[in-house]
Each structure stands twice: as C-alpha cells, then as structure tokens.
Design a protein around this motif. Structure first.
Motif, PDB file in Angstrom:
ATOM      1  N   SER A 167       0.811  -1.225   0.000  1.00  0.00           N
ATOM      2  CA  SER A 167       0.000   0.000   0.000  1.00  0.00           C
ATOM      3  C   SER A 167       0.845   1.277   0.000  1.00  0.00           C
ATOM      4  O   SER A 167       0.300   2.364  -0.179  1.00  0.00           O
ATOM      5  CB  SER A 167      -0.928   0.004   1.216  1.00  0.00           C
ATOM      6  N   HIS A 168       2.150   1.180   0.200  1.00  0.00           N
ATOM      7  CA  HIS A 168       3.003   2.372   0.271  1.00  0.00           C
ATOM      8  C   HIS A 168       3.489   2.828  -1.099  1.00  0.00           C
ATOM      9  O   HIS A 168       4.134   3.869  -1.198  1.00  0.00           O
ATOM     10  CB  HIS A 168       4.203   2.100   1.189  1.00  0.00           C
ATOM     11  N   TRP A 169       3.185   2.052  -2.132  1.00  0.00           N
ATOM     12  CA  TRP A 169       3.540   2.467  -3.489  1.00  0.00           C
ATOM     13  C   TRP A 169       2.351   3.162  -4.127  1.00  0.00           C
ATOM     14  O   TRP A 169       1.184   2.827  -3.849  1.00  0.00           O
ATOM     15  CB  TRP A 169       3.965   1.254  -4.321  1.00  0.00           C
ATOM     16  N   ALA A 170       2.629   4.114  -4.978  1.00  0.00           N
ATOM     17  CA  ALA A 170       1.563   4.915  -5.585  1.00  0.00           C
ATOM     18  C   ALA A 170       0.633   4.065  -6.434  1.00  0.00           C
ATOM     19  O   ALA A 170      -0.579   4.258  -6.433  1.00  0.00           O
ATOM     20  CB  ALA A 170       2.171   6.039  -6.424  1.00  0.00           C
ATOM     21  N   THR A 171       1.201   3.100  -7.148  1.00  0.00           N
ATOM     22  CA  THR A 171       0.399   2.221  -8.002  1.00  0.00           C
ATOM     23  C   THR A 171       0.017   0.965  -7.233  1.00  0.00           C
ATOM     24  O   THR A 171       0.890   0.338  -6.619  1.00  0.00           O
ATOM     25  CB  THR A 171       1.191   1.824  -9.266  1.00  0.00           C
ATOM     26  N   PRO A 172      -1.249   0.584  -7.219  1.00  0.00           N
ATOM     27  CA  PRO A 172      -1.659  -0.639  -6.515  1.00  0.00           C
ATOM     28  C   PRO A 172      -0.906  -1.854  -7.023  1.00  0.00           C
ATOM     29  O   PRO A 172      -0.600  -1.981  -8.212  1.00  0.00           O
ATOM     30  CB  PRO A 172      -3.161  -0.736  -6.827  1.00  0.00           C
ATOM     31  N   ALA A 173      -0.588  -2.740  -6.113  1.00  0.00           N
ATOM     32  CA  ALA A 173       0.147  -3.952  -6.480  1.00  0.00           C
ATOM     33  C   ALA A 173      -0.721  -4.887  -7.308  1.00  0.00           C
ATOM     34  O   ALA A 173      -1.927  -5.008  -7.066  1.00  0.00           O
ATOM     35  CB  ALA A 173       0.630  -4.669  -5.225  1.00  0.00           C
ATOM     36  N   THR A 174      -0.102  -5.519  -8.279  1.00  0.00           N
ATOM     37  CA  THR A 174      -0.805  -6.507  -9.087  1.00  0.00           C
ATOM     38  C   THR A 174      -0.910  -7.815  -8.311  1.00  0.00           C
ATOM     39  O   THR A 174      -0.180  -8.036  -7.330  1.00  0.00           O
ATOM     40  CB  THR A 174      -0.051  -6.758 -10.402  1.00  0.00           C
ATOM     41  N   PRO A 175      -1.803  -8.729  -8.708  1.00  0.00           N
ATOM     42  CA  PRO A 175      -1.882 -10.038  -8.040  1.00  0.00           C
ATOM     43  C   PRO A 175      -0.548 -10.772  -8.052  1.00  0.00           C
ATOM     44  O   PRO A 175      -0.194 -11.450  -7.078  1.00  0.00           O
ATOM     45  CB  PRO A 175      -2.949 -10.782  -8.848  1.00  0.00           C
ATOM     46  N   GLU A 176       0.200 -10.632  -9.158  1.00  0.00           N
ATOM     47  CA  GLU A 176       1.503 -11.296  -9.245  1.00  0.00           C
ATOM     48  C   GLU A 176       2.475 -10.722  -8.206  1.00  0.00           C
ATOM     49  O   GLU A 176       3.247 -11.461  -7.579  1.00  0.00           O
ATOM     50  CB  GLU A 176       2.090 -11.154 -10.649  1.00  0.00           C
ATOM     51  N   GLN A 177       2.468  -9.407  -8.039  1.00  0.00           N
ATOM     52  CA  GLN A 177       3.357  -8.777  -7.061  1.00  0.00           C
ATOM     53  C   GLN A 177       2.978  -9.164  -5.635  1.00  0.00           C
ATOM     54  O   GLN A 177       3.840  -9.415  -4.798  1.00  0.00           O
ATOM     55  CB  GLN A 177       3.328  -7.259  -7.233  1.00  0.00           C
ATOM     56  N   LYS A 178       1.684  -9.240  -5.358  1.00  0.00           N
ATOM     57  CA  LYS A 178       1.243  -9.674  -4.030  1.00  0.00           C
ATOM     58  C   LYS A 178       1.671 -11.116  -3.755  1.00  0.00           C
ATOM     59  O   LYS A 178       2.058 -11.461  -2.644  1.00  0.00           O
ATOM     60  CB  LYS A 178      -0.268  -9.537  -3.911  1.00  0.00           C
ATOM     61  N   ALA A 179       1.598 -11.939  -4.811  1.00  0.00           N
ATOM     62  CA  ALA A 179       2.015 -13.332  -4.647  1.00  0.00           C
ATOM     63  C   ALA A 179       3.509 -13.410  -4.336  1.00  0.00           C
ATOM     64  O   ALA A 179       3.943 -14.195  -3.492  1.00  0.00           O
ATOM     65  CB  ALA A 179       1.687 -14.127  -5.908  1.00  0.00           C
ATOM     66  N   ARG A 180       4.312 -12.591  -5.010  1.00  0.00           N
ATOM     67  CA  ARG A 180       5.753 -12.571  -4.746  1.00  0.00           C
ATOM     68  C   ARG A 180       6.038 -12.120  -3.321  1.00  0.00           C
ATOM     69  O   ARG A 180       6.935 -12.645  -2.657  1.00  0.00           O
ATOM     70  CB  ARG A 180       6.462 -11.650  -5.737  1.00  0.00           C
ATOM     71  N   LEU A 181       5.260 -11.157  -2.846  1.00  0.00           N
ATOM     72  CA  LEU A 181       5.460 -10.656  -1.485  1.00  0.00           C
ATOM     73  C   LEU A 181       5.186 -11.730  -0.445  1.00  0.00           C
ATOM     74  O   LEU A 181       5.849 -11.791   0.588  1.00  0.00           O
ATOM     75  CB  LEU A 181       4.540  -9.454  -1.236  1.00  0.00           C
ATOM     76  N   SER A 182       4.207 -12.578  -0.716  1.00  0.00           N
ATOM     77  CA  SER A 182       3.760 -13.527   0.301  1.00  0.00           C
ATOM     78  C   SER A 182       4.340 -14.927   0.151  1.00  0.00           C
ATOM     79  O   SER A 182       4.050 -15.804   0.958  1.00  0.00           O
ATOM     80  CB  SER A 182       2.231 -13.626   0.271  1.00  0.00           C
ATOM     81  N   GLN A 183       5.182 -15.155  -0.857  1.00  0.00           N
ATOM     82  CA  GLN A 183       5.656 -16.513  -1.120  1.00  0.00           C
ATOM     83  C   GLN A 183       7.175 -16.619  -1.153  1.00  0.00           C
ATOM     84  O   GLN A 183       7.718 -17.564  -1.701  1.00  0.00           O
ATOM     85  CB  GLN A 183       5.087 -17.013  -2.460  1.00  0.00           C
ATOM     86  N   ASN A 184       7.875 -15.680  -0.565  1.00  0.00           N
ATOM     87  CA  ASN A 184       9.337 -15.711  -0.664  1.00  0.00           C
ATOM     88  C   ASN A 184      10.025 -16.285   0.569  1.00  0.00           C
ATOM     89  O   ASN A 184      11.241 -16.254   0.662  1.00  0.00           O
ATOM     90  CB  ASN A 184       9.872 -14.305  -0.950  1.00  0.00           C
ATOM     91  N   GLY A 185       9.256 -16.772   1.524  1.00  0.00           N
ATOM     92  CA  GLY A 185       9.865 -17.378   2.699  1.00  0.00           C
ATOM     93  C   GLY A 185       9.988 -16.467   3.897  1.00  0.00           C
ATOM     94  O   GLY A 185      10.308 -16.917   4.990  1.00  0.00           O
ATOM     95  N   LEU A 186       9.729 -15.174   3.718  1.00  0.00           N
ATOM     96  CA  LEU A 186       9.796 -14.221   4.826  1.00  0.00           C
ATOM     97  C   LEU A 186       8.434 -13.983   5.460  1.00  0.00           C
ATOM     98  O   LEU A 186       8.316 -13.209   6.402  1.00  0.00           O
ATOM     99  CB  LEU A 186      10.376 -12.884   4.351  1.00  0.00           C
TER     100      LEU A 186
END
Length: 284
Positions: free
Chosen positions: A140-159
């Motif tokens: 939410s801190h980026w001006a452009t809303p995250a795409t579904p692919e970007q959200k998936a990368r955020l939540s699937q990297n092990g962190l």
C-alpha cells in the motif's frame, strides 16, 4: 509418497486365505522384547502422517521396517529418528540438510539428536517478533496498486508465514520497514521485489553453509560422542541438550554478526568496481 494399494482382486483373495490375520493390537513384542508398532501406530505416536513416513523411507532418511508376513513393524529406533526428522522439518530444515546431519551417524544416536533438537524452537535464530498483516495492505506504500503477481511474490518468498486467505505473519518486520523507505524514495515495487529475492537467495546459501558446516557438524560430533559414552538402554542425559543449547546461543550472534560485518566491506568493493567499470566505458 502414498503407500502401495492392494488391487481389488488381491484383497478378495487375501480374505479367503488360510494364513493367520495380523494381530489386532498396534504393538507387539519383537524378538528382543522391545515393543514394535505398525505404521499407523507410529504415525499416531509421532504426529507424522503415514504418507510422510513412507516418503522419508523412500528418501533414505529412515531404515526399512521389520516385516512380519505382510505387516511392517517399527521400533523405538524408528520412532526416535522420525521424531528428529519431524522436529527439524518444523524448524524449516530441508531434507538435504537433514540427510547431511544423519549421514554417517552411529546407530542409536537419534535419541540424543531428538533431545537436542527439541530445545530449539522455530524462533531460536530470529531476533524479531513476527507481526500479522493483510496481504492487500503489503504494497500500500507504493503509488500504483500492487498486481496479483506482485502480491504473490510478497507472500511466497519465505519471509512470510500464511495464516489465512488474506493474512500473513511477517517474520521480519524490520525488512518491511526498509521496503517502505525504499517506496518513499520512489524505488519501483518490482525493483524492491527483485532485490528481496536476491537477498533471500544469497542469505539462504550463506545460512546453509553455517547450518551444515558449523551447527549440524557440532551437533553430530557431540551427539555421536554422547551416544558412545551412554550405556546401552539408558536414556540420554538432559545435560547434553543444555550444553548444546548453550553452545548454540554463543554461536548464534557470531553467525549473524559475521554477515553484518562483512556486507559493508563487500558493498564498498562492489560499488568501487562498478564505478571504475562505468568510467572506463564512458566516452572521453
């Protein structure tokens, strides 16, 4: 891996066979008097599914069971090794790392391993308290809303640890705060995700070396030594686990600190090399 399934025609044939049926009880006495368990009993006692037990056998992490007719029986040695594998898997160790630890370890030392590994929770090496956050808010801190692919990368990297359909547990809140500061500097989200992926890949490679060549090597040596000194049939000394935990508590900040100490030097060297390379290519 799933176990083998008896074809229907064989099952009907087995029902009419004159051979004695398998004992109804899960536990029977082995030739040496120790209780044996069926795979179902072993699964119930350890909390490991029958499918995973057979998968660990196929992977060579557990010895084959003792066969009595068509029924397989497991003993206390199987249980001890399985409990160790279960605990290490829960702590995030991959099968390759577990296999490296078990390799060449004397038979009977699994009780020492299980005792020691039981003291190390999934947060032993972490320095932050995890925080929950909705996946929809993670970019939410980026001006452009995250795409579904970007959200998936955020939540699937092990962190992040998934805890719901739209919620995760951030294992490193400090890293997210760094991402927020990068967003304030107008660094694109894809660039931040690329940096994060590289950070995870290289950090995991470093961690693997520390785990296998330092922590597990010490654990293997100490457990094997303790098993050699322990009288047959006697339970492992709890002091062994406390000794190993104390040693690991001293090694933990050294391992983490070494990465923090080396990175600024390497960062400066790489910056200097890149600048010099760019200057050589610049037109004169």
């Amino acid at each position: 891996m799933p176990g083998s399934i008896t074809p229907p025609h064989r099952r009907s044939k087995a029902r009419t066979a004159t051979a004695k049926p398998a004992p109804a009880e899960s536990h029977v006495a082995s030739a040496v008097g120790a209780p044996d368990m069926t795979v179902d009993a072993l699964a119930a006692r350890t909390g490991v599914s029958v499918r995973n037990i057979r998968a660990y056998q196929t992977a060579g992490l557990m010895p084959p069971p003792r066969l009595q007719g068509r029924v397989a029986f497991y003993d206390a040695e199987h249980q001890g090794k399985l409990e160790l594998i279960r605990d290490l898997r829960q702590q995030g160790f991959r099968l390759e790392a577990i296999r490296a630890m078990l390799l060449d370890t004397p038979d009977g030392a699994w009780s020492e391993y299980a005792l020691i590994s039981g003291l190390f929770s999934t947060t032993f090496f972490t320095v932050e308290k995890p925080q929950r956050k909705a996946i929809s808010e993670m970019a939410s801190h980026w001006a452009t809303p995250a795409t579904p692919e970007q959200k998936a990368r955020l939540s699937q990297n092990g962190l992040y640890r998934p805890i719901g359909p739209d919620e995760v547990e951030m294992l490193s809140p400090a890293l997210e705060r760094i991402g927020i500061q990068l967003a304030e500097l107008d660094v694109p989200l894809d660039t931040v995700l690329d940096l994060q992926d590289k950070l995870i890949d290289h950090s995991r490679a470093i961690a693997k070396v520390y785990v296998e060549q330092l922590f597990l090597a010490l654990l293997k040596n100490l457990a094997s030594s303790a098993q050699d000194q322990r009288p047959s049939g006697k339970a492992p000394d709890v002091r062994l686990a406390e000794t190993m935990k104390s040693l690991f508590e001293r090694l933990r900040p050294l391992a983490i600190g070494s990465v923090s100490a080396a990175f600024p030097v390497i960062l400066q060297q790489e910056f200097d090399r890149s600048v010099q390379k760019a200057m050589k290519k610049a037109p004169r």
